[in-house]
Structure formats: C-alpha cells, structure tokens
Scaffold this motif. Structure first.
Motif, PDB file in Angstrom:
ATOM      1  N   ILE A 123      -3.026  -7.033 -11.927  1.00 31.42           N
ATOM      2  CA  ILE A 123      -4.379  -7.577 -11.839  1.00 31.42           C
ATOM      3  C   ILE A 123      -5.387  -6.435 -11.724  1.00 31.42           C
ATOM      4  CG2 ILE A 123      -5.975  -8.998 -10.486  1.00 31.42           C
ATOM      5  CD1 ILE A 123      -3.507 -10.693  -9.711  1.00 31.42           C
ATOM      6  N   TRP A 161      11.601  -9.461  -7.808  1.00 29.36           N
ATOM      7  CA  TRP A 161      11.811  -8.039  -7.512  1.00 29.36           C
ATOM      8  C   TRP A 161      10.835  -7.621  -6.423  1.00 29.36           C
ATOM      9  CZ3 TRP A 161       9.138  -9.975 -11.644  1.00 29.36           C
ATOM     10  CH2 TRP A 161       7.795  -9.577 -11.749  1.00 29.36           C
ATOM     11  N   LYS A 171      -4.874  -1.159 -10.713  1.00 28.70           N
ATOM     12  CA  LYS A 171      -6.198  -1.223 -11.341  1.00 28.70           C
ATOM     13  C   LYS A 171      -6.920   0.110 -11.254  1.00 28.70           C
ATOM     14  CE  LYS A 171      -7.394  -4.332  -8.368  1.00 28.70           C
ATOM     15  NZ  LYS A 171      -6.205  -4.167  -7.512  1.00 28.70           N
ATOM     16  N   THR A 197       4.311   1.178 -10.462  1.00 26.69           N
ATOM     17  CA  THR A 197       3.626   0.995 -11.743  1.00 26.69           C
ATOM     18  C   THR A 197       4.345  -0.043 -12.593  1.00 26.69           C
ATOM     19  OG1 THR A 197       2.793   3.250 -11.682  1.00 26.69           O
ATOM     20  CG2 THR A 197       2.894   2.187 -13.845  1.00 26.69           C
ATOM     21  N   GLU A 254      14.280  14.952  -8.607  1.00 25.80           N
ATOM     22  CA  GLU A 254      13.730  14.533  -7.323  1.00 25.80           C
ATOM     23  C   GLU A 254      13.268  15.744  -6.520  1.00 25.80           C
ATOM     24  OE1 GLU A 254      16.337  12.097  -5.003  1.00 25.80           O
ATOM     25  OE2 GLU A 254      14.852  11.865  -3.397  1.00 25.80           O
ATOM     26  N   VAL A 255      12.104  15.620  -5.951  1.00 25.96           N
ATOM     27  CA  VAL A 255      11.636  16.678  -5.057  1.00 25.96           C
ATOM     28  C   VAL A 255      12.304  16.471  -3.694  1.00 25.96           C
ATOM     29  CG1 VAL A 255       9.643  17.584  -3.811  1.00 25.96           C
ATOM     30  CG2 VAL A 255       9.458  17.020  -6.243  1.00 25.96           C
ATOM     31  N   LEU A 294       7.673  12.257   1.703  1.00 22.59           N
ATOM     32  CA  LEU A 294       7.144  13.538   1.221  1.00 22.59           C
ATOM     33  C   LEU A 294       6.302  14.211   2.304  1.00 22.59           C
ATOM     34  CD1 LEU A 294       7.504  14.721  -1.773  1.00 22.59           C
ATOM     35  CD2 LEU A 294       8.187  12.350  -1.472  1.00 22.59           C
ATOM     36  N   TYR A 338      -0.933 -15.526  -5.628  1.00 22.52           N
ATOM     37  CA  TYR A 338      -1.759 -15.196  -6.777  1.00 22.52           C
ATOM     38  C   TYR A 338      -0.907 -15.350  -8.021  1.00 22.52           C
ATOM     39  CZ  TYR A 338       0.408 -10.634  -6.458  1.00 22.52           C
ATOM     40  OH  TYR A 338       1.319  -9.630  -6.379  1.00 22.52           O
ATOM     41  N   ILE A 347       4.113  15.367  -8.274  1.00 23.18           N
ATOM     42  CA  ILE A 347       5.309  14.649  -7.834  1.00 23.18           C
ATOM     43  C   ILE A 347       5.056  13.161  -8.031  1.00 23.18           C
ATOM     44  CG2 ILE A 347       6.992  14.357  -5.984  1.00 23.18           C
ATOM     45  CD1 ILE A 347       5.785  16.778  -4.605  1.00 23.18           C
ATOM     46  N   HIS A 391      -0.308   6.817 -11.635  1.00 19.24           N
ATOM     47  CA  HIS A 391      -1.274   7.732 -11.026  1.00 19.24           C
ATOM     48  C   HIS A 391      -0.955   9.191 -11.358  1.00 19.24           C
ATOM     49  CE1 HIS A 391      -3.264   4.955  -7.869  1.00 19.24           C
ATOM     50  NE2 HIS A 391      -2.786   4.235  -8.857  1.00 19.24           N
ATOM     51  N   GLY A 401       4.596   7.958 -11.832  1.00 15.62           N
ATOM     52  CA  GLY A 401       4.008   6.628 -11.950  1.00 15.62           C
ATOM     53  C   GLY A 401       2.698   6.748 -12.716  1.00 15.62           C
TER      54      GLY A 401
HETATM   55  C1  LIG Z   1       4.874  -6.404  -6.441  1.00 11.91           C
HETATM   56  C2  LIG Z   1       3.639  -5.576  -6.578  1.00 11.91           C
HETATM   57  C3  LIG Z   1       2.495  -6.140  -7.125  1.00 11.91           C
HETATM   58  C4  LIG Z   1       1.339  -5.394  -7.277  1.00 11.91           C
HETATM   59  N1  LIG Z   1       0.266  -5.970  -7.899  1.00 11.91           N
HETATM   60  C5  LIG Z   1      -0.834  -5.236  -8.168  1.00 11.91           C
HETATM   61  C6  LIG Z   1      -1.909  -5.800  -8.904  1.00 11.91           C
HETATM   62  O1  LIG Z   1      -1.863  -6.963  -9.306  1.00 11.91           O
HETATM   63  N2  LIG Z   1      -2.999  -5.040  -9.138  1.00 11.91           N
HETATM   64  C7  LIG Z   1      -3.082  -3.747  -8.709  1.00 11.91           C
HETATM   65  O2  LIG Z   1      -4.090  -3.119  -8.949  1.00 11.91           O
HETATM   66  N3  LIG Z   1      -2.053  -3.175  -8.012  1.00 11.91           N
HETATM   67  C8  LIG Z   1      -0.933  -3.886  -7.740  1.00 11.91           C
HETATM   68  N4  LIG Z   1       0.120  -3.318  -7.043  1.00 11.91           N
HETATM   69  C9  LIG Z   1      -0.002  -1.936  -6.540  1.00 11.91           C
HETATM   70  C10 LIG Z   1       0.282  -0.900  -7.632  1.00 11.91           C
HETATM   71  O3  LIG Z   1       1.473  -1.234  -8.296  1.00 11.91           O
HETATM   72  C11 LIG Z   1       0.426   0.482  -7.071  1.00 11.91           C
HETATM   73  O4  LIG Z   1      -0.591   0.767  -6.152  1.00 11.91           O
HETATM   74  C12 LIG Z   1       0.355   1.522  -8.168  1.00 11.91           C
HETATM   75  O5  LIG Z   1       1.165   1.157  -9.239  1.00 11.91           O
HETATM   76  C13 LIG Z   1       0.770   2.859  -7.643  1.00 11.91           C
HETATM   77  O6  LIG Z   1       0.976   3.742  -8.707  1.00 11.91           O
HETATM   78  P1  LIG Z   1       1.558   5.152  -8.445  1.00 11.91           P
HETATM   79  O7  LIG Z   1       1.650   5.831  -9.742  1.00 11.91           O
HETATM   80  O8  LIG Z   1       0.784   5.805  -7.367  1.00 11.91           O
HETATM   81  O9  LIG Z   1       2.991   4.887  -7.811  1.00 11.91           O
HETATM   82  P2  LIG Z   1       4.410   4.540  -8.490  1.00 11.91           P
HETATM   83  O10 LIG Z   1       4.278   3.839  -9.765  1.00 11.91           O
HETATM   84  O11 LIG Z   1       5.249   3.915  -7.441  1.00 11.91           O
HETATM   85  O12 LIG Z   1       4.955   5.975  -8.827  1.00 11.91           O
HETATM   86  C14 LIG Z   1       5.474   6.832  -7.836  1.00 11.91           C
HETATM   87  C15 LIG Z   1       6.664   7.520  -8.459  1.00 11.91           C
HETATM   88  O13 LIG Z   1       7.077   8.566  -7.625  1.00 11.91           O
HETATM   89  C16 LIG Z   1       8.460   8.718  -7.772  1.00 11.91           C
HETATM   90  N5  LIG Z   1       8.973   9.490  -6.644  1.00 11.91           N
HETATM   91  C17 LIG Z   1       9.057   9.116  -5.354  1.00 11.91           C
HETATM   92  N6  LIG Z   1       9.589  10.082  -4.598  1.00 11.91           N
HETATM   93  C18 LIG Z   1       9.830  11.110  -5.431  1.00 11.91           C
HETATM   94  C19 LIG Z   1      10.395  12.409  -5.232  1.00 11.91           C
HETATM   95  N7  LIG Z   1      10.787  12.838  -4.024  1.00 11.91           N
HETATM   96  N8  LIG Z   1      10.499  13.207  -6.316  1.00 11.91           N
HETATM   97  C20 LIG Z   1      10.101  12.790  -7.555  1.00 11.91           C
HETATM   98  N9  LIG Z   1       9.577  11.589  -7.781  1.00 11.91           N
HETATM   99  C21 LIG Z   1       9.451  10.757  -6.726  1.00 11.91           C
HETATM  100  C22 LIG Z   1       8.947   7.287  -7.793  1.00 11.91           C
HETATM  101  O14 LIG Z   1      10.218   7.172  -8.398  1.00 11.91           O
HETATM  102  C23 LIG Z   1       7.857   6.593  -8.606  1.00 11.91           C
HETATM  103  O15 LIG Z   1       8.183   6.455  -9.972  1.00 11.91           O
HETATM  104  C24 LIG Z   1       1.294  -4.038  -6.848  1.00 11.91           C
HETATM  105  C25 LIG Z   1       2.430  -3.472  -6.257  1.00 11.91           C
HETATM  106  C26 LIG Z   1       3.606  -4.210  -6.131  1.00 11.91           C
HETATM  107  C27 LIG Z   1       4.808  -3.574  -5.526  1.00 11.91           C
END
Ligand SMILES: Cc1cc2nc3c(=O)[nH]c(=O)nc-3n(C[C@H](O)[C@H](O)[C@H](O)COP(=O)(O)OP(=O)(O)OC[C@H]3O[C@@H](n4cnc5c(N)ncnc54)[C@H](O)[C@@H]3O)c2cc1C
Lengths: 413, 85, 228
Positions: free
Chosen positions: A76, A333, A367, A70, A204-205, A241, A280, A35, A40, A38
């Motif tokens: 960074i 944003w 990162k 993401t 969407e889940v 979730l 930063y 689910i 990860h 992003g």
């Molecule tokens: C402004 C900002 C600046 C940042 N700067 C940095 C940085 O400089 N360096 C760094 O290392 N980290 C940074 N981070 C943190 C980093 O962006 C996140 O920790 C990381 O991208 C998380 O990745 P993810 O794939 O887990 O989550 P996401 O990219 O948020 O992916 C989660 C996905 O799940 C989807 N989703 C949610 N609910 C459901 C559902 N019910 N069903 C289906 N899909 C669903 C969402 O739509 C989303 O696309 C920053 C974050 C922000 C907001």
C-alpha cells in the motif's frame, strides 16, 4: 507443458536476460557498502550511482534480493499521514513512484486505487478530520467522506459490520495505490547494476569494524571488506546489526503477518483499511485479495505464521464482507517489522562516523522506498543528513523529540 | 495453537495472554534526562533469552516468562520474585 | 410504570422472549417460559444477572472475608455458602453470589434484603489491602446434556479433564471474552455457571444462544433453572 515451449526454454538462441550480474568475488574494498538488498538498500545504491557518481559500491544481501519485507509486504502506497514531518516525506515518495516505471523501463504495475480508512467510532472520525486538515494544508488530496461515499465506491461492504461497529465515515485519499513489490527491488537492482554497483546475494554481514568511533570495514560470510561508509538497511534485522556496533536503540521487532485469498473476479477497486477491525485489504491485478492485520502482539525475530492470525483476520474480514464466507485462503506469511516508539523511522547519521542507518520502517516502509533511497544516498554521499530526514534521527529519543505518527500508522501501513 | 503456562491457572492458549514487555529495573528517577531516556526508550532487542512480564488476561495474573525471542520457546514461567520456587 | 433499579446487560434481548417476568433484587427477570421443561434437559440457557453479587480483592481480602465466615482454601475453587456461593478467583480476588432462595422476590425494591451479599457490601473496607470490586456481570447458567458440546465450540479449555468433586473454577476465554466458568452437575446433567463483563453481554448472549438453538436448546427462565 507444450514441447515447443520447453525447447524454447533450453535453447541458447534467446537466453533469458538476467536482471543484474552476480559477481563471483568480493573486492577487498569499496567506497561504500550497503547492508541489505531490500528495496531501501537497492534504491540507495541506485541513487548513489545515478545522482552522486558513486559506483564503487557493494550491496550485501544474506538471502536473495527482495527476500525481506520488500517481498513480503502488502504494497500500500499513500501519503495521508498525521504529522507535518510525515506528510511532507511520504508525499515526496508518492510523487517519485509515479514515474518510476519509466525511469526503470520496467512495469511496476503501479495502480492508483483510492484509499479509504474507515472510522467506526466518534473518536476516529475526529482523528480523520484532523488528518484531512493536516494533509490539505500540505496540498495532499485527502478528505473526510460519509458512509454513503464508501458504499458508492465499494457496494459489497456491509456498512453496519453485522451491527457491532457500524461505519461512521472514512478518510479518503484518492492517490492511494498498490504496486508490484519484487519489481521494485529488481528495478532498482538492475538500475544500480547497470551503473557499476555490485550486488552480492548469499552474503551475510557478520561483523562491523569500528575504530575510534569510525567505521573501517565489515566482516561477511564470504570474507573481509574495507570501507569507510556503511549504510545499514536491514529492516527486521536492525537490532542484530546494531549489536555489532554497540549502538543502543529503541527499535523492537514484532512479526507482521499477511495472507491472500484465491483469485476472484474483480470486485474491489479501492484499498480498504479499518483500524478498529484491524483489517486492510486490496485486490490485486490477478484477482487475489491481499489482507493484513495489526502487528503480532509480542517480540519475535522469526517470520513464522500462525493459525490465530488467519482465524482472527478472517473473522474481521467477514464483518465487513460477509459474502466472502466461502472464499479460501491460499497463502499466509510474515515479515519482521522493526518498530519504533513513535511509529516514525530512524534515519541518517549515527554516533559512529560513516555508519548510516535506514531503519524503524516497521509496517509502512514500502511506500517510502524511493524517497528513502534518495535521501539516504544524499546523506551517505555528503555525510550530512538530508533535510527531509532531519526529524527522524536516532538521537531524537535522547532529546524526547518524538514524531508521533502512531495515530496514522498503526494498522494502515 | 501455541500454549503458555500461567503459574496460577495452568496451560492455556497463547491468545489468553498479553506480553507486558521486558523485565527491567528502574533507575533512580533523579538520574538525569539521558539515563532516563535510555531507560524508557532503548531496548536490548537482538534475539536472545529474555525475561518478560506476561499477563493471563481472564484472571489478570501477572507473572514472568523466560522466553527465547528467536525460536519463541517459553523456557519457564513463574510469579515475580519466586523464580526458584 | 416505575423505572427498574437495575437492568440485566441483556435486558433488551430477553424482552423479545415470551414468558413470565418478575422483579428480583430490583431487576426485571424472565423467570419462566412455557418451553422451559422441554428444553432444560437438552440445553437450557438462563440469565441469572439479577442475583446479588459482591467482589473483593487484595492481599487482605482473605482475612477480611474470614470475619464473615467465608473461606476458600485454594485458588480457582468455589465453596457453597448457606445462602449462596463463594469463588476464589486466582490468588487474592473473590466473588460472592447470593442464591435465589436467599433472595425473596416479594421484597419491595427500595429495601435491601438481608443476604450475605448485602451484609458484605455494607462492610467496613478500612483494613489495608482490602478493595471492593464492582461486579456488573452478565451471569448465566447452562444446563443439559448438550452443554459440553456448546463449550467445545466456544472455548479452548478442556473441562473434561477436571474433577468436579474438587469444586474447580476456570478463568478463561469463550468466543474471545474473558469469563469465569464454574462447571458442576445437577440431576446428573452438566450444569455450568458463567460470568463475564456485562458490556460484552449482548454479543456473548446472542452467540451462545444461537449455538444452543442449533443444538436443540434455548432460553429458559431464572426460576426454572434454579428450582426445576
Ligand atoms: C506483512 C507486511 C506488510 C507490509 N505492508 C506494507 C504496506 O502495505 N505498505 C508499506 O508501505 N509498507 C508495508 N510494509 C513494510 C515494508 O515492507 C518495509 O518497511 C519495507 O519493505 C522495508 O524495506 P527494506 O528494504 O528496508 O527492508 P527489507 O526488504 O526487509 O530488506 C532488508 C534486507 O536485509 C537483509 N539482511 C538482513 N541482515 C543482513 C545481514 N546481516 N547481512 C546481509 N543482509 C542482511 C535481509 O535479508 C533483507 O533482504 C509491510 C511489511 C510487512 C512485513
């Protein structure tokens, strides 16, 4: 637009290749469901299919891939954290990053810049020294440097900060880098797709089925899926979730905002972070300044931007770089940051069999994308926490075994 | 700029306030480690309408706000214990 | 030269200004500058940190003060006292300040003057829920027709919506600093008193002064603002 370009665009001779397929139907069952599309989630899908031979996988994304944090982060990448658990983990990630472009055959614009964390008080000089020592012990390039060294790397900075908070030193981390965030999602997405993983966007889940403390399936906006394994990697949506499976957690969600300036000639090579000023900043290949500050001060499950943020951050930026006073802000944003009490993630198995969590990445998880993908793929494939994530399990709170990364993660990302 | 109403000082910009977290009741301190850990760490953090402690910082006035954490609407504010007044 | 007993939070900044100095309550104070008369009508900004000040809070504070004949009926209002003023800050906190006329500048700095504040400070805090509050404020006065213009640039609060006859007091922030503002009028011109924590003193003073100067005003002395 020149006519020739337009004709080229519409011609069928050279169709723009898609990064991945968009299957039009969900299957009724998969070996695993991820689910969150992003970085990860997609990285986990990629390593599951590449390293663990699991290809019957669906990645479900409520919007489009990379539309969560993401695609909203300030990119960074560093590994100079404070705790041994953290340092080991992030260092693995930095190493993975370095050959990802080759792995994907896709330019991630991974750019090593050097990373300065400024110290404006004696107390933060002390923390920097501590961090440098922990880092060096694990072989990470990290040292305490003098204000003159900061000046040499960034001559435009007012080290005096207008007289309010003079720079007393900095933690310097030479491997500190930035990268192109959407390319990371696309690269992992394409790699997984080529190995048979299905990526379903606009899906969407809405519910998760659990029978006798074991996951059996998920309900989506496009129908029901049976599956024995679910990896939840939804960042700011994690509490919603977890509510579906009735798991309490200490995660709290605050917005984190960022903004960019109009493009300028290159003048800022390193990444500059100041905890005391809550700033930063780095300059992208396009010449824009990407800027961020600390978390919004209260809980909110929405990605709205505020004037207070742009105003406050601009004021702090001017303390460091007064010459920017005429530069315009062109975009701002926010993303929803999933925070934990100890500023360390929550990863691995949960009390519900087959339900795995990769969350609590708050403001610093970009990162960690590659190493999270790798360790979570291992965890899902073997139903056993990967060694590197053992300290990050959800039940550490019940045991009062917190990790304590706050000193190194609070503004720095 | 977003505004909030302090029950004593009136309508002010949100930057004059700090959030003190969820209003919750403390379990008996002899409840045992598990219950206590649940109380100090775990949060109900799916979006909902919450009662939270807020403080108007220039006057140090603590009060309760009922707020929708999905839309950021403040439904009402009142001094602790005076919800119906 | 003997060391002063107290220093204003902005002592250093004031020293750069030419003018007459005197000792008020053991604190060196800039009491007069040659520009005072010219500036005051437009926008004068004066340091009144040297005035005696006393804070008390707690559920028992109102009753305690009543023993001394001090009452302020409503939150965020002020009352004039025989030798100063009393402000009710929110529900249960009070600030009492001596007026300058009640503080002789000739008293040797080692004797305590017999003022309202010194009587309160010598009081008995035994009753339940009465807690003295240490006040180390930067205390300012702003006077002149441009005061509203300065407030517009530095503060979100709309002072024009207030009815001055009700003796309002506003607890808010200016340029990011928590302040207590008492808006009033003197000789038909806006006269605002402002208190903030002394540790923000230099930042607060320099920022306000720079704006005051842009508006055609500047620093004026303590006695000039109190006894024009
Ligand atoms: C402004 C900002 C600046 C940042 N700067 C940095 C940085 O400089 N360096 C760094 O290392 N980290 C940074 N981070 C943190 C980093 O962006 C996140 O920790 C990381 O991208 C998380 O990745 P993810 O794939 O887990 O989550 P996401 O990219 O948020 O992916 C989660 C996905 O799940 C989807 N989703 C949610 N609910 C459901 C559902 N019910 N069903 C289906 N899909 C669903 C969402 O739509 C989303 O696309 C920053 C974050 C922000 C907001």
């Amino acid at each position: 637009m020149p006519l020739r370009l337009l004709k080229f665009g519409f011609s069928k001779t050279y169709p723009e290749p898609r990064m991945f397929r968009s299957p039009d139907r969900l299957k009724s069952s998969y070996d695993a469901v991820i689910i969150g599309g992003g970085g990860h989630g997609l990285a986990a899908a990629y390593y599951l299919s590449r390293d663990h031979g699991m290809n019957n996988i669906a990645v479900l994304e409520r919007g489009y891939i990379g539309s969560g944090n993401t695609g909203r982060n300030t990119t960074i990448i560093r590994s100079n954290y404070l705790t041994p658990e953290g340092v080991k983990f992030y260092d693995q990630s930095v190493q993975l990053w370095q050959d990802l472009s080759v792995d994907f055959d896709l330019n991630l614009f991974y750019s090593t810049r050097g990373h300065f964390t400024l110290a404006h008080t004696d107390a933060s000089v002390r923390t920097m020294r501590w961090r440098a020592e922990v880092n060096k012990h694990y072989g990470i390039d990290s040292e305490l440097v003098a204000p003159e060294d900061v000046k040499a790397a960034c001559p435009e900075m007012d080290l005096n900060c207008g007289g309010h908070t003079p720079v007393l030193g900095a933690l310097y981390h030479a491997p500190g880098s930035i990268a192109r965030h959407d390319a990371v999602a696309w690269g992992y997405g394409r790699g997984a797709d080529q190995r048979g993983v299905e990526i379903h966007q606009q899906t969407e889940v809405v519910g998760i089925q659990v029978e006798a403390d074991r996951v059996t399936g998920v309900a989506t906006s496009r129908g029901q899926i049976a599956t024995p394994r679910v990896l939840c990697a939804v960042a700011g949506f994690t509490p919603r979730l977890l509510q579906m499976v009735n798991l309490p957690s200490p995660i709290y969600v605050h917005p984190l905002q960022a903004m960019v300036s109009e493009p300028m000639k290159p003048w800022l090579d390193p990444i500059i972070v100041s905890g005391s000023l809550h700033v930063y900043v780095s300059q992208t290949a396009r010449g824009e300044l990407v800027m961020g500050a600390s978390l919004d001060p209260y809980e909110l499950h929405a990605s709205r931007s505020t004037l207070e943020f742009a105003e406050g951050l601009s004021a702090q930026m001017l303390e460091l770089f007064p010459f920017l006073s005429h530069v315009k802000i062109v975009r701002q944003w926010a993303g929803m940051a999933d925070m934990t009490p100890d500023f360390a993630p929550i990863m691995g198995k949960t009390p519900i069999a087959g339900f795995y969590l990769d969350a609590g990445w708050g403001t610093w998880g970009f990162k960690a994308t590659p190493v999270c993908g790798k360790t979570m793929a291992y965890t899902v494939a073997n139903d056993k926490n990967h060694e590197l994530i053992q300290d990050f399990s959800l039940d550490r709170f019940k045991r009062y075994e917190l990790v304590g990364e706050k000193g190194a993660a609070s503004v720095g990302h | 700029m977003k505004q909030m109403i302090c029950p004593i000082n009136g309508t002010r910009p949100i930057v004059e306030f700090t959030c003190g977290g969820d209003l919750q009741s403390m379990p008996d301190p002899h409840c045992g480690d598990t219950v206590w850990a649940d109380y100090i760490f775990n949060r109900n953090n799916a979006p909902t309408i919450k009662q939270e402690w807020w403080c108007h910082t220039p006057s140090n006035t603590w009060f309760i706000a009922k707020r929708n954490t999905l839309t950021d609407e403040v439904l009402c504010t009142y001094l602790y214990g005076q919800e119906d007044v | 030269m003997s060391t002063p007993r107290r220093l204003s939070p902005i002592h250093e900044s004031l020293q750069q200004i030419e003018g007459t100095w005197s000792d008020i309550n053991g604190m060196p104070a800039l009491i007069h500058t040659s520009e005072d008369a010219r500036i005051a009508k437009t926008l004068g900004i004066a340091d009144l940190s040297s005035l005696g000040r006393f804070g008390v809070k707690g559920a028992g504070a109102a009753a305690w003060l009543a023993h001394y004949g001090i009452t302020v009926e409503q939150p965020n209002r002020w009352t004039r006292l025989a030798g100063g003023l009393a402000i009710r800050l929110g529900l249960s906190e009070y600030l009492i300040e001596d007026s300058l006329s009640n503080t002789s500048s000739n008293i040797p700095s080692n004797t305590l003057p017999n003022t309202m504040v010194s009587r309160l400070a010598a009081g008995n805090f035994d009753p339940d829920q009465v807690y003295p509050v240490l006040r180390q404020d930067l205390a300012l006065a702003l006077w002149g027709e441009q005061v509203p213009a300065l407030m517009l640039q530095t503060c979100n609060f709309n002072f024009r919506a207030l009815t001055l006859a009700e003796n309002p007091v506003v607890l808010t922030t200016m340029i990011g600093v928590a302040v207590t503002v008492l808006p009033s009028e003197r000789n038909g011109l806006p006269f605002y008193r402002i208190w903030c924590d002394g540790t923000f003193g230099n930042y607060f003073w320099h920022t306000l002064l720079a704006i005051a100067q842009e508006l055609g005003g500047g620093v004026i002395g303590t006695t000039s603002i109190l006894f024009p």
